[in-house]
Design an enzyme around this catalytic site. Structure first.
Site, PDB file in Angstrom:
ATOM      1  N   LYS A 116      53.334  37.961  43.176  1.00 40.96           N
ATOM      2  CA  LYS A 116      52.011  38.682  43.148  1.00 40.96           C
ATOM      3  C   LYS A 116      52.512  40.338  43.745  1.00 40.96           C
ATOM      4  O   LYS A 116      51.769  41.203  43.201  1.00 40.96           O
ATOM      5  CB  LYS A 116      51.133  38.315  44.165  1.00 40.96           C
ATOM      6  CG  LYS A 116      50.341  36.868  43.763  1.00 40.96           C
ATOM      7  CD  LYS A 116      49.449  36.071  44.549  1.00 40.96           C
ATOM      8  CE  LYS A 116      48.058  36.722  44.690  1.00 40.96           C
ATOM      9  NZ  LYS A 116      47.213  35.882  45.499  1.00 40.96           N
ATOM     10  N   LYS A 158      49.250  37.891  52.953  1.00 40.77           N
ATOM     11  CA  LYS A 158      49.123  37.144  51.827  1.00 40.77           C
ATOM     12  C   LYS A 158      50.629  36.677  51.454  1.00 40.77           C
ATOM     13  O   LYS A 158      51.560  37.424  51.602  1.00 40.77           O
ATOM     14  CB  LYS A 158      48.698  37.761  50.688  1.00 40.77           C
ATOM     15  CG  LYS A 158      47.292  38.245  50.286  1.00 40.77           C
ATOM     16  CD  LYS A 158      46.932  38.709  48.978  1.00 40.77           C
ATOM     17  CE  LYS A 158      45.426  38.910  48.952  1.00 40.77           C
ATOM     18  NZ  LYS A 158      44.986  39.612  47.797  1.00 40.77           N
ATOM     19  N   GLY A 165      43.681  30.362  45.613  1.00 42.21           N
ATOM     20  CA  GLY A 165      42.857  30.597  46.716  1.00 42.21           C
ATOM     21  C   GLY A 165      43.663  30.099  48.047  1.00 42.21           C
ATOM     22  O   GLY A 165      43.058  30.162  48.915  1.00 42.21           O
ATOM     23  N   GLU A 288      45.128  41.194  41.322  1.00 36.34           N
ATOM     24  CA  GLU A 288      46.477  40.278  40.607  1.00 36.34           C
ATOM     25  C   GLU A 288      46.049  40.060  39.430  1.00 36.34           C
ATOM     26  O   GLU A 288      45.050  40.081  38.759  1.00 36.34           O
ATOM     27  CB  GLU A 288      46.506  38.934  41.455  1.00 36.34           C
ATOM     28  CG  GLU A 288      45.405  37.902  41.404  1.00 36.34           C
ATOM     29  CD  GLU A 288      45.751  36.255  41.554  1.00 36.34           C
ATOM     30  OE1 GLU A 288      47.056  36.170  41.605  1.00 36.34           O
ATOM     31  OE2 GLU A 288      44.780  35.687  41.782  1.00 36.34           O
ATOM     32  N   ARG A 292      47.378  33.265  32.021  1.00 37.30           N
ATOM     33  CA  ARG A 292      46.981  32.016  31.550  1.00 37.30           C
ATOM     34  C   ARG A 292      45.604  31.972  31.222  1.00 37.30           C
ATOM     35  O   ARG A 292      45.030  33.030  31.336  1.00 37.30           O
ATOM     36  CB  ARG A 292      47.172  30.936  32.554  1.00 37.30           C
ATOM     37  CG  ARG A 292      46.164  31.381  33.863  1.00 37.30           C
ATOM     38  CD  ARG A 292      46.165  30.232  34.941  1.00 37.30           C
ATOM     39  NE  ARG A 292      46.246  30.802  36.028  1.00 37.30           N
ATOM     40  CZ  ARG A 292      44.924  30.895  36.760  1.00 37.30           C
ATOM     41  NH1 ARG A 292      43.900  30.776  36.240  1.00 37.30           N
ATOM     42  NH2 ARG A 292      44.808  31.402  37.901  1.00 37.30           N
ATOM     43  N   VAL A 295      39.686  29.438  33.901  1.00 35.22           N
ATOM     44  CA  VAL A 295      38.638  28.261  33.947  1.00 35.22           C
ATOM     45  C   VAL A 295      37.177  28.953  33.430  1.00 35.22           C
ATOM     46  O   VAL A 295      36.550  28.408  32.497  1.00 35.22           O
ATOM     47  CB  VAL A 295      38.290  28.041  35.539  1.00 35.22           C
ATOM     48  CG1 VAL A 295      36.880  27.213  35.628  1.00 35.22           C
ATOM     49  CG2 VAL A 295      39.522  27.201  35.903  1.00 35.22           C
ATOM     50  N   ARG A 338      30.479  26.076  38.009  1.00 33.29           N
ATOM     51  CA  ARG A 338      31.385  24.937  38.086  1.00 33.29           C
ATOM     52  C   ARG A 338      30.903  23.761  38.751  1.00 33.29           C
ATOM     53  O   ARG A 338      30.238  23.939  40.013  1.00 33.29           O
ATOM     54  CB  ARG A 338      32.527  25.437  38.829  1.00 33.29           C
ATOM     55  CG  ARG A 338      33.437  26.724  38.238  1.00 33.29           C
ATOM     56  CD  ARG A 338      34.636  27.028  38.947  1.00 33.29           C
ATOM     57  NE  ARG A 338      35.189  28.204  38.499  1.00 33.29           N
ATOM     58  CZ  ARG A 338      36.475  28.497  38.662  1.00 33.29           C
ATOM     59  NH1 ARG A 338      37.277  27.593  39.257  1.00 33.29           N
ATOM     60  NH2 ARG A 338      37.012  29.517  38.280  1.00 33.29           N
TER      61      ARG A 338
HETATM   62  P1  ADP Z   1      44.325  33.995  44.338  1.00 34.47           P
HETATM   63  O1  ADP Z   1      45.863  33.999  43.681  1.00 34.47           O
HETATM   64  O2  ADP Z   1      44.472  32.808  45.292  1.00 34.47           O
HETATM   65  O3  ADP Z   1      43.433  33.751  43.095  1.00 34.47           O
HETATM   66  P2  ADP Z   1      43.607  36.501  45.134  1.00 34.47           P
HETATM   67  O4  ADP Z   1      44.551  37.654  45.681  1.00 34.47           O
HETATM   68  O5  ADP Z   1      43.171  36.578  43.881  1.00 34.47           O
HETATM   69  O6  ADP Z   1      44.470  34.997  45.449  1.00 34.47           O
HETATM   70  O7  ADP Z   1      42.367  36.404  45.969  1.00 34.47           O
HETATM   71  C1  ADP Z   1      41.699  35.428  46.000  1.00 34.47           C
HETATM   72  C2  ADP Z   1      40.106  36.161  46.476  1.00 34.47           C
HETATM   73  O8  ADP Z   1      40.461  36.590  47.743  1.00 34.47           O
HETATM   74  C3  ADP Z   1      39.666  37.189  45.563  1.00 34.47           C
HETATM   75  O9  ADP Z   1      39.044  37.014  44.743  1.00 34.47           O
HETATM   76  C4  ADP Z   1      38.872  37.856  46.901  1.00 34.47           C
HETATM   77  O10 ADP Z   1      37.647  37.266  46.826  1.00 34.47           O
HETATM   78  C5  ADP Z   1      39.759  37.677  48.046  1.00 34.47           C
HETATM   79  N1  ADP Z   1      40.323  38.931  48.313  1.00 34.47           N
HETATM   80  C6  ADP Z   1      41.840  38.771  48.076  1.00 34.47           C
HETATM   81  N2  ADP Z   1      42.151  39.989  48.462  1.00 34.47           N
HETATM   82  C7  ADP Z   1      41.350  40.562  49.103  1.00 34.47           C
HETATM   83  C8  ADP Z   1      41.340  42.038  50.042  1.00 34.47           C
HETATM   84  N3  ADP Z   1      42.281  42.839  49.988  1.00 34.47           N
HETATM   85  N4  ADP Z   1      40.204  42.141  50.419  1.00 34.47           N
HETATM   86  C9  ADP Z   1      38.963  41.483  50.390  1.00 34.47           C
HETATM   87  N5  ADP Z   1      39.064  40.118  49.752  1.00 34.47           N
HETATM   88  C10 ADP Z   1      40.132  39.696  48.883  1.00 34.47           C
HETATM   89  P1  ADP Z   2      40.719  30.656  37.636  1.00 35.20           P
HETATM   90  O1  ADP Z   2      40.299  32.114  37.803  1.00 35.20           O
HETATM   91  O2  ADP Z   2      40.947  30.399  36.336  1.00 35.20           O
HETATM   92  O3  ADP Z   2      39.566  29.738  38.272  1.00 35.20           O
HETATM   93  P2  ADP Z   2      42.143  29.726  39.847  1.00 35.20           P
HETATM   94  O4  ADP Z   2      42.893  30.542  40.730  1.00 35.20           O
HETATM   95  O5  ADP Z   2      40.907  29.118  40.571  1.00 35.20           O
HETATM   96  O6  ADP Z   2      41.898  30.375  38.686  1.00 35.20           O
HETATM   97  O7  ADP Z   2      42.968  28.679  39.317  1.00 35.20           O
HETATM   98  C1  ADP Z   2      42.832  27.604  38.322  1.00 35.20           C
HETATM   99  C2  ADP Z   2      43.209  26.210  38.847  1.00 35.20           C
HETATM  100  O8  ADP Z   2      44.468  26.325  38.903  1.00 35.20           O
HETATM  101  C3  ADP Z   2      42.808  25.568  39.786  1.00 35.20           C
HETATM  102  O9  ADP Z   2      42.556  24.326  39.592  1.00 35.20           O
HETATM  103  C4  ADP Z   2      43.481  25.973  40.977  1.00 35.20           C
HETATM  104  O10 ADP Z   2      43.596  24.916  42.015  1.00 35.20           O
HETATM  105  C5  ADP Z   2      45.000  26.061  40.493  1.00 35.20           C
HETATM  106  N1  ADP Z   2      46.007  26.822  40.842  1.00 35.20           N
HETATM  107  C6  ADP Z   2      45.815  28.313  40.350  1.00 35.20           C
HETATM  108  N2  ADP Z   2      47.138  28.504  41.317  1.00 35.20           N
HETATM  109  C7  ADP Z   2      47.767  27.608  41.729  1.00 35.20           C
HETATM  110  C8  ADP Z   2      48.889  27.358  42.600  1.00 35.20           C
HETATM  111  N3  ADP Z   2      49.843  28.581  42.556  1.00 35.20           N
HETATM  112  N4  ADP Z   2      49.259  26.398  42.959  1.00 35.20           N
HETATM  113  C9  ADP Z   2      48.328  25.305  42.664  1.00 35.20           C
HETATM  114  N5  ADP Z   2      47.231  25.288  42.115  1.00 35.20           N
HETATM  115  C10 ADP Z   2      47.152  26.337  41.488  1.00 35.20           C
HETATM  116 MG    MG Z   3      42.951  35.285  42.149  1.00 36.66          MG
END
Ligand code: ADP
Ligand code: ADP
Ligand code: MG
Length: 448
Positions: A116, A158, A165, A288, A292, A295, A338
């Site tokens: 990321k 991070k 998440g 990010e 793919r 959902v 969801r």
């Molecule tokens: P993931 O790969 O787990 O989806 P993200 O980087 O997209 O991780 O972050 C998941 C969620 O966490 C975001 O949708 C947002 O709600 C929160 N988040 C991530 N980074 C920040 C930030 N710098 N400040 C505030 N909220 C954040």
């Molecule tokens: P979306 O925006 O499509 O909801 P999510 O970040 O919630 O994206 O991911 C979709 C699905 O993939 C969820 O079931 C989540 O648990 C899974 N997922 C995404 N990234 C990962 C990861 N790095 N490791 C494990 N599961 C992941």
């Molecule tokens: Mg995300």
């Protein structure tokens, strides 16, 4: 075009992809774990392969087993769905070595995107605004501390390879940072195979706005508008909308333009989503890229009429995008809820087990994406998503009302679901007025 597609996933997305393939005249192969022999899509595929085992590592995450299933059935393409192997560069590479097409971006893009932080750095260099923070992995606690001081607390630690998440930790003050750094790197190593971490400023009361992209192998990139995904619980999306009703038109068009520019800078192909954080004062930052199908893709399908999975498969097979940006029109408003097998009255504890009654809502503007049926047993080993209720109407106001009515005729018995939670969200005044942000459920919403 391909002749046979192996669907390397389970649940609702496996069904969604199976149908998309069949509509394109493609043969399909389903794979399944021990507890998944009764998945709905397996009734419609041409061939199926038992992977054995139950845990993801023994089944849907097991690269060797999935590749073997492809070779056994002579599939010439794989659709990975979301989660599992969908963003796995090693998997895509192994497929390539066997002349099997991975329906997703190139191995190179996946390799970059897995990290990321690297993606963020590349986009920063391409002139895209990114969330303020470090652009190199942190080498020590001392370095983390000096970066954090510069950003100002609270900050987020991070994991570079995090996702879903997970791998994100809030650090509120200097004195927490040392311990947080140590345990976060340990956890990242265990969960994602790399201890690399980076820091980001925590953006308060931000909105999560994301842009759906479609791109072909000829450099054409089209956006399908944005989605509002701020309604989250534990950084996981709960309900999504399209369009982002409360975004002003100027800011919207800037974000959309930026997303297309970012996809071009990355040589991105097929479908993908660029996630942004939008601040209260109208700034936006790239967060990010999800490489793919997501959902929440149906809300975009409902307002554009584009079948994203179909276009994803066509683009992966080497077809040109059949439309330009000007051809994409937006109509009405869509909401996705969801529905998870979780008990919202008991802190969302998972609620697997046999579904004794499963009756879905019907009527104009109502779509349910689900693999469930009366008698289906939800296994305890995977994601708890059992259905997506997607509702379309001419505007947000009607879409909210239609959603509320639809939830009332969605009957799931035998297990607990998040339907009651959604009903309360839809009755929440702040939500209805659009006054919410990514921490809204945790900070401002009380369940009963
Ligand atoms: P993931 O790969 O787990 O989806 P993200 O980087 O997209 O991780 O972050 C998941 C969620 O966490 C975001 O949708 C947002 O709600 C929160 N988040 C991530 N980074 C920040 C930030 N710098 N400040 C505030 N909220 C954040
Ligand atoms: P979306 O925006 O499509 O909801 P999510 O970040 O919630 O994206 O991911 C979709 C699905 O993939 C969820 O079931 C989540 O648990 C899974 N997922 C995404 N990234 C990962 C990861 N790095 N490791 C494990 N599961 C992941
Ligand atoms: Mg995300």
């Amino acid at each position: 075009m391909f002749s046979k597609v192996l669907i390397a996933n389970r649940g609702e997305i496996a069904l969604r992809v199976t149908r998309a393939c069949r509509e394109l005249g493609l043969k399909t192969v389903g794979i399944f774990s021990d507890s998944d022999a009764n998945l709905l899509h397996l009734r419609f595929v041409d061939q199926k392969v038992a992977l054995g085992g139950n845990s993801p590592l023994e089944s849907y995450l097991n690269i060797d087993k999935v590749v073997e299933a492809c070779l056994l059935t002579r599939a010439d393409a794989v659709h990975p769905g979301y989660g599992f192997l969908s963003e796995n560069a090693l998997f895509a590479q192994k497929l390539q070595e066997n002349n099997i097409v991975f329906i997703g971006p190139s191995v190179d893009v996946l390799r970059t995107m897995k990290n990321k932080l690297l993606t963020k750095k590349i986009l920063h260099q391409a002139g895209i605004p990114v969330v303020p923070g470090s652009l190199e992995p942190l080498h020590s606690e001392e370095e983390a501390l000096s970066v954090a001081r510069e950003l100002g607390f609270p900050v987020l630690l991070k994991a570079c390879l995090g996702g879903g998440g997970r791998g994100i930790r809030v650090v509120a003050s200097e004195k927490e940072l040392k311990d947080a750094f140590r345990s976060a790197s340990r956890e990242a190593k265990m969960a994602f195979g790399s201890s690399d971490l980076y820091l980001e400023k925590q953006i308060e009361r931000a909105r999560h706005i994301e842009v759906q992209i479609l791109a072909d192998n000829f450099g054409n990139v089209v956006h399908l508008g944005e989605r509002e995904c701020s309604l989250q619980r534990k950084r996981q999306k709960v309900l999504e909308e399209a369009p982002a009703h409360f975004l002003d038109a100027g800011l919207r068009s800037e974000i959309l333009k930026c997303a297309v520019k970012a996809a071009q800078a990355l040589n991105y192909t097929t479908c993908g989503t660029l996630e942004f954080l939008v601040t209260e004062d109208g700034n936006f930052y790239f967060m990010e890229l999800n490489a793919r199908i997501q959902v929440e893709h149906p809300v975009t399908e409902m307002i554009t009429g584009v079948d994203i999975v179909r276009e994803q498969i066509k683009a992966a097979s080497g077809e040109k995008l059949p439309f330009n940006q000007e051809d994409i029109a937006f109509r009405g408003h869509a909401i996705e809820m969801r529905i998870n097998a979780e008990d919202p009255f008991r802190n969302f504890t998972p609620s697997p087990g046999r579904i004794t009654r499963f009756e879905i809502p019907r009527g104009p503007g109502i779509r349910v994406d689900s693999h469930c049926y009366s008698g289906y047993v939800v296994p305890p080993y995977y994601d708890s998503l059992i259905a997506k209720l997607i509702v379309w109407d001419e505007n947000r106001d009607f879409a909210l009302r239609r959603s509320y009515e639809a939830l009332h005729s969605f009957f799931v018995e035998g297990i607990s679901t998040t339907i009651p939670f959604h009903l309360r969200i839809l009755q929440n005044e702040d939500f209805v007025r659009g006054c919410f942000h990514t921490r809204f459920i945790e900070e401002d919403f009380v369940m009963e």
